[in-house]
Write an enzyme that holds these catalytic residues in place. Structure first.
Site, PDB file in Angstrom:
ATOM      1  N   SER A 289       0.801  -1.223   0.000  1.00  0.00           N
ATOM      2  CA  SER A 289       0.000   0.000   0.000  1.00  0.00           C
ATOM      3  C   SER A 289       0.834   1.273   0.000  1.00  0.00           C
ATOM      4  O   SER A 289       0.287   2.371  -0.006  1.00  0.00           O
ATOM      5  CB  SER A 289      -0.926  -0.004   1.221  1.00  0.00           C
TER       6      SER A 289
ATOM      7  N   THR B 117      -2.216   3.861   4.114  1.00  0.00           N
ATOM      8  CA  THR B 117      -1.226   4.913   3.908  1.00  0.00           C
ATOM      9  C   THR B 117      -0.375   5.063   5.148  1.00  0.00           C
ATOM     10  O   THR B 117      -0.874   4.889   6.249  1.00  0.00           O
ATOM     11  CB  THR B 117      -1.992   6.236   3.701  1.00  0.00           C
TER      12      THR B 117
ATOM     13  N   THR C 269       1.762   6.961  -0.088  1.00  0.00           N
ATOM     14  CA  THR C 269       0.864   5.832  -0.363  1.00  0.00           C
ATOM     15  C   THR C 269       0.891   5.453  -1.848  1.00  0.00           C
ATOM     16  O   THR C 269       1.252   6.275  -2.693  1.00  0.00           O
ATOM     17  CB  THR C 269      -0.589   6.225   0.011  1.00  0.00           C
TER      18      THR C 269
ATOM     19  N   ARG D 175      -6.414   8.543 -10.873  1.00  0.00           N
ATOM     20  CA  ARG D 175      -7.034   8.872  -9.577  1.00  0.00           C
ATOM     21  C   ARG D 175      -5.958   9.346  -8.585  1.00  0.00           C
ATOM     22  O   ARG D 175      -4.906   8.752  -8.445  1.00  0.00           O
ATOM     23  CB  ARG D 175      -7.740   7.645  -9.022  1.00  0.00           C
TER      24      ARG D 175
ATOM     25  N   GLY E 191      -5.582  10.455  -4.491  1.00  0.00           N
ATOM     26  CA  GLY E 191      -6.259  10.396  -3.197  1.00  0.00           C
ATOM     27  C   GLY E 191      -5.963  11.619  -2.350  1.00  0.00           C
ATOM     28  O   GLY E 191      -5.550  12.677  -2.840  1.00  0.00           O
TER      29      GLY E 191
ATOM     30  N   THR F 116      -5.796   8.404   6.890  1.00  0.00           N
ATOM     31  CA  THR F 116      -5.737   7.168   6.121  1.00  0.00           C
ATOM     32  C   THR F 116      -7.178   6.724   5.863  1.00  0.00           C
ATOM     33  O   THR F 116      -8.089   7.158   6.555  1.00  0.00           O
ATOM     34  CB  THR F 116      -4.930   6.094   6.874  1.00  0.00           C
ATOM     35  N   GLY F 117      -7.349   5.887   4.864  1.00  0.00           N
ATOM     36  CA  GLY F 117      -8.703   5.439   4.534  1.00  0.00           C
ATOM     37  C   GLY F 117      -9.143   5.993   3.188  1.00  0.00           C
ATOM     38  O   GLY F 117      -8.307   6.348   2.356  1.00  0.00           O
TER      39      GLY F 117
HETATM   40  N1  ASP Z   1      -5.948   7.449   1.851  1.00  0.00           N
HETATM   41  C1  ASP Z   1      -5.410   6.622   0.812  1.00  0.00           C
HETATM   42  C2  ASP Z   1      -6.038   7.014  -0.496  1.00  0.00           C
HETATM   43  O1  ASP Z   1      -7.227   7.236  -0.560  1.00  0.00           O
HETATM   44  C3  ASP Z   1      -5.566   5.169   1.009  1.00  0.00           C
HETATM   45  C4  ASP Z   1      -5.485   4.591   2.402  1.00  0.00           C
HETATM   46  O2  ASP Z   1      -5.020   5.220   3.324  1.00  0.00           O
HETATM   47  O3  ASP Z   1      -5.927   3.451   2.601  1.00  0.00           O
HETATM   48  O4  ASP Z   1      -5.346   7.015  -1.482  1.00  0.00           O
END
Ligand code: ASP
Length: 339
Positions: free
Chosen positions: A83, A199, A217, A227, A229, A250-251
């Site tokens: 990731s 991330t 990330t 894309r 993020g 994160t997320g």
């Molecule tokens: N925040 C990151 C993104 O949307 C991904 C993650 O943290 O899981 O690219």
């Protein structure tokens, strides 16, 4: 709608479920460090090793900015981590595209988005900050700049990641899905269940009381080409203000961008909230707008104020964060959560 009491109860349950999973410690409030104690914090379990690398800088009296850059380079280089950085899972067309940002206490910042073929995007982000008049370079332009700066062009798609992508293609019919983010929290209690897609966001305060942050990330696995993020967007995935504190996320990045998440956390701290309260409020803003958040959405915030106090909060249980200071270099704590 969840009322405040249920919400707090659910949060505590989330934390204790994690503690029971045996992978993280019970949550204890972290004391403030004051202006003379260094501390580094970062997202997820891979933050422990990253923090230890950052600590090699902080423990010698080094600058927080150098510490966060050094720290996040650890997961960027880790071939088992799918990731962040090299070996990150690719987009739906098979390209590994990386996002990263770095920010200093005085508002200096730099970022790269959709950068391909460079193993350490955080170093390129720092060069953007220090050697260009810009904040964010993307795609081919970011690669061109990196090559001009002497970075090596490499293949970042490992055989293992390629294999995972081909497996995904078989059933996914080329449709990117937000559900790539959903992990099997129930069984593992920890990230790493389904897609291990997270991330690293890191915040540090050095012995002189200087703050800095970094975030890097490979983004959402199997995302659409192009894309971007939250991680390379200053104010979304990362924000630092030396007078107040810093925050990172994160997320699902789209939700963090929509809510200017990390900026919001720092602004709430500026208004007097603790890092914990600020992270919680930022998460609740997202949840209020997303009735289905309990099923398919994860966002977590991590914050530290200028006194070194720490807070974290997430939608789903399972979000952990690593803490490292003079007392202990391998701390891993569960975040509280809504559900
Ligand atoms: N925040 C990151 C993104 O949307 C991904 C993650 O943290 O899981 O690219």
């Amino acid at each position: 709608m969840t009322d405040r009491r249920d919400f707090l109860k659910a949060s505590l349950l989330g934390a204790s479920a994690l503690a029971l999973a045996g992978k993280v410690e019970a949550a204890t409030p972290l004391p403030a460090k004051g202006a003379t104690g260094a501390r580094v914090i970062s997202t997820w379990d891979f933050g422990v090793a990253a923090n230890q690398a950052a600590w090699t800088v902080l423990s010698k009296g080094g600058h927080a900015l150098d510490a966060v850059e050094t720290g996040v380079m650890v997961p960027e280089a880790d071939l088992k981590n799918h990731s962040v950085g090299r070996a990150g899972y690719p987009d739906r067309d098979g390209h590994v595209t990386l996002d990263a940002s770095i920010m200093d206490a005085d508002g200096s910042c730099g970022a790269v988005a959709a950068l391909e073929h460079i193993a350490h995007p955080i170093q390129v982000a720092r060069r953007v900050m220090e050697r260009t008049p810009h904040v964010l370079l993307v795609g081919d332009g970011a690669l061109q700049f990196a090559l001009e700066q002497g970075f090596k062009k490499e293949e970042l798609l490992t055989p293992e990641s390629e294999q995972a992508w081909k497996e995904w293609l078989k059933n996914a019919h080329y449709q990117p899905s937000i559900n790539s983010e959903v992990r099997d929290y129930g069984k593992t209690g920890m990230p790493g269940g389904k897609d291990n897609h997270d991330t690293i966001g890191m915040l540090a305060i050095d012995a002189s009381g200087r703050l800095a942050g970094a975030c890097t990330t490979s983004g959402m696995a199997w995302k659409m080409r192009g894309r971007v993020g939250d991680s390379p967007i200053i104010g979304a995935g990362l924000y630092v203000d030396g007078d107040v504190g810093g925050a990172t996320s994160t997320g699902v990045g789209e939700e963090v961008i929509r809510n200017a998440g990390s900026f919001l956390v720092v602004e709430l701290m500026r208004q007097g909230r603790s890092p914990q309260e600020a992270c919680q409020e930022a998460v609740m803003r997202i949840v209020k707008k997303r009735p289905n958040a309990s099923k398919d959405l994860q966002v977590g915030f991590l914050a530290m104020n200028r006194h070194g106090e720490v807070g974290a909060f997430a939608i789903q249980p399972g979000f952990s964060y690593a803490v490292c200071d003079a007392k202990r270099q391998d701390g891993l704590l569960p975040s509280r959560s809504v559900y």
